[in-house]
Structure formats: structure tokens, C-alpha cells
Scaffold this active site. Sequence first.
Site, PDB file in Angstrom:
ATOM      1  N   LYS A  70       0.788  -1.239   0.000  1.00 23.11           N
ATOM      2  CA  LYS A  70       0.000   0.000   0.000  1.00 23.11           C
ATOM      3  C   LYS A  70       0.825   1.297   0.000  1.00 23.11           C
ATOM      4  O   LYS A  70       0.355   2.325  -0.449  1.00 23.11           O
ATOM      5  CB  LYS A  70      -0.924   0.031   1.219  1.00 23.11           C
ATOM      6  CG  LYS A  70      -2.216  -0.729   1.053  1.00 23.11           C
ATOM      7  CD  LYS A  70      -3.073  -0.411   2.260  1.00 23.11           C
ATOM      8  CE  LYS A  70      -4.372  -1.139   2.272  1.00 23.11           C
ATOM      9  NZ  LYS A  70      -5.220  -0.687   3.395  1.00 23.11           N
ATOM     10  N   ASP A 107     -10.501   4.038   1.923  1.00 24.07           N
ATOM     11  CA  ASP A 107     -10.809   3.573   3.290  1.00 24.07           C
ATOM     12  C   ASP A 107     -11.651   4.592   4.067  1.00 24.07           C
ATOM     13  O   ASP A 107     -12.583   4.217   4.785  1.00 24.07           O
ATOM     14  CB  ASP A 107      -9.514   3.285   4.067  1.00 24.07           C
ATOM     15  CG  ASP A 107      -8.863   1.987   3.638  1.00 24.07           C
ATOM     16  OD1 ASP A 107      -9.559   1.110   3.086  1.00 24.07           O
ATOM     17  OD2 ASP A 107      -7.638   1.842   3.849  1.00 24.07           O
TER      18      ASP A 107
END
Length: 281
Positions: A70, A107
Site C-alpha cells: 500500500k 478507506d
Amino acid sequence: MISGKAKLAGVMGWPVQHSQSPRLHGYWLEHHGIDGIYVPLPVKPNDFEMAFRALPKLGFSGVNITVPHKEQVFNFVDELDPVARQIGAVNTVQIAQDGCMTGYNTDGYGFMENIRQEIPTFNAKNGPAVVLGAGGAARAIVCALVEAGVTEIRLVNRTTTKAEELADSIPGEISVYGNSDVRSVLTDANLLVNTTSLGMDGKPPLLIDLSNLPVNAVVNDIVYAPMETKLLAAAKTRGNLVVGGLGMLLHQARAGFQKWFGVLPDVTDDLRDHVINGMSG
Ligand code: ATR
């Protein structure tokens, strides 16, 4: 059934065999009758750059990026969405027709959409939010809360220096506390969120004294295994509205699906059951 023109997407991580994303996106693809596929892409850290750069050449519409890539993916996208830049991590990549790769982080979107769906009356502006933890998930959640207009965020972490770094890098009214302060910072809170891994299956439980938390505050645990953590059970018992963590995972996926396949799908009870069945299988 997919044709030779099927749109391609997937999740790149190491390992990825436990990812629920193929099951989740597969459900939506079938539900909407879309000619597309979403596949697991197990890629070791050392192979990441080569594998990632091959995606446009293979005709992918985009991918999710998960642990441990990520942060690394940051260096290889052509463009970065401002939210991903602020969070410092990319979990969703869109690949344009010309091969241009744009990195997003969904997110925070998933976090807010989950609360909005579960508790439609929730208003982030009604009072302070207490956030437990200062890792990657906390960063996305703090950004989303600032964006949603929360006037004050109280960030509580075992390692306060880590929380201070997070607070310094995000514009907003964010104050930092150690774990011993948690009881007192709950006074007058409108929202309590656990972003730590405590309470997850196999991890120590999260033990906090909720006695100062107003009963009209919302409590959200991003841990979803187990579905009802000890924190949520304790909060529910004293009358707080609670939100589980699975919804954040499901809602963050909606944004990627829309970018790759052109439809913004819904999170329904049937979808939840489908994913929960996959987790136990
Ligand atoms: P993620 O990226 O998923 O948010 P992370 O970066 O590893 O995960 O962050 C985990 C969070 O859980 C951190 O806030 C961590 O606290 P520290 O910054 O002090 O490490 C917190 N955490 C994990 N285990 C903990 C424990 N046993 N007690 C207290 N906090 C813990």
C-alpha cells in the site's frame, strides 16, 4: 459468463488467499450482469514494481492494492488523488485507456459511508470524535472525519509520538492522548472509533472504561473478526448505537467497483451474508 471483451480488475497483495475482495466484487459483477472479472493477484514484495507496471499492458481497468504494497505503490502511480496523498497510502488504482494509473484511497470513504448507512441520523458535527490508534487505518479515518466536519478529534494511542506525527500531518483540530487518558477523553464524545487491532481474533482484547461516554454517542469498531467485538457488546449493553467493522470493508470496495465497472453497487444484507459465508468457509 465473461466474453473476450471482459473488463479486468483484481487485488494485488502478498498473501492474498484470505482476501474477501474477489468474492465481494464477484457478487456485484453477477448481480449487475457485468461482463467483467475480479481476480486475486498474489505478488511478492520484490516483484511488485514489475507486476504493477504490467497491468496497463495486460488491459486491466484497475486494481486494489493491499498489504504489504500500500505504501510502495505510491512511487509507481502516474497520478495521486489528493485524499490518497494526505493519507499516505493507496488501496485503489484506476487505469485509463491510455494506461495512465491514478492512485486513490477509499478507506475513509468506506468508513463514513458505513456509519451513514447504519445510523442515518449520525451527524459528525455534533461533537468530538475519539479515535483509538494511530496506524494506517486511523490516518484514513481521521482524514474522513475532518472532511465530514468534525470540530474536534481526540487521538488516543499507546505510542503518543506516532499519534503526534499523524496529528501534525493533517490539518484540523486534533489533540493527542496516551492510553491512560482514554476514560477522561470520552466525556462529551459524539463518536468513539477503535482503529487498533485489539479485540481482533488472536489479539489481546480492548479493555476500556466506557463509563464517561454519553449514551447517545455512536461506537464503531473497525475490527470485523469477530463481528461483535467486546467493545461493541459493552457499548450496546449500556445503550450506545454501535457500528461493526465489516461495513467499512464493503463500502470502501464500492468506490473501486464504480471506477472499473461503471456502476456504484449497494451494500445489502444479502451481500453481507455472502461475504460472511466466505469468511467462515
Ligand atoms: P493499521 O495500518 O491496520 O492501522 P498498524 O499501523 O499496525 O495497523 O496500527 C495498529 C494500531 O494498533 C497502532 O495504533 C498500535 O499502537 P502503537 O502505535 O503504539 O503501536 C495499536 N496497537 C496494536 N497492538 C496494541 C497493543 N497491544 N496495545 C495498544 N495498542 C496497540
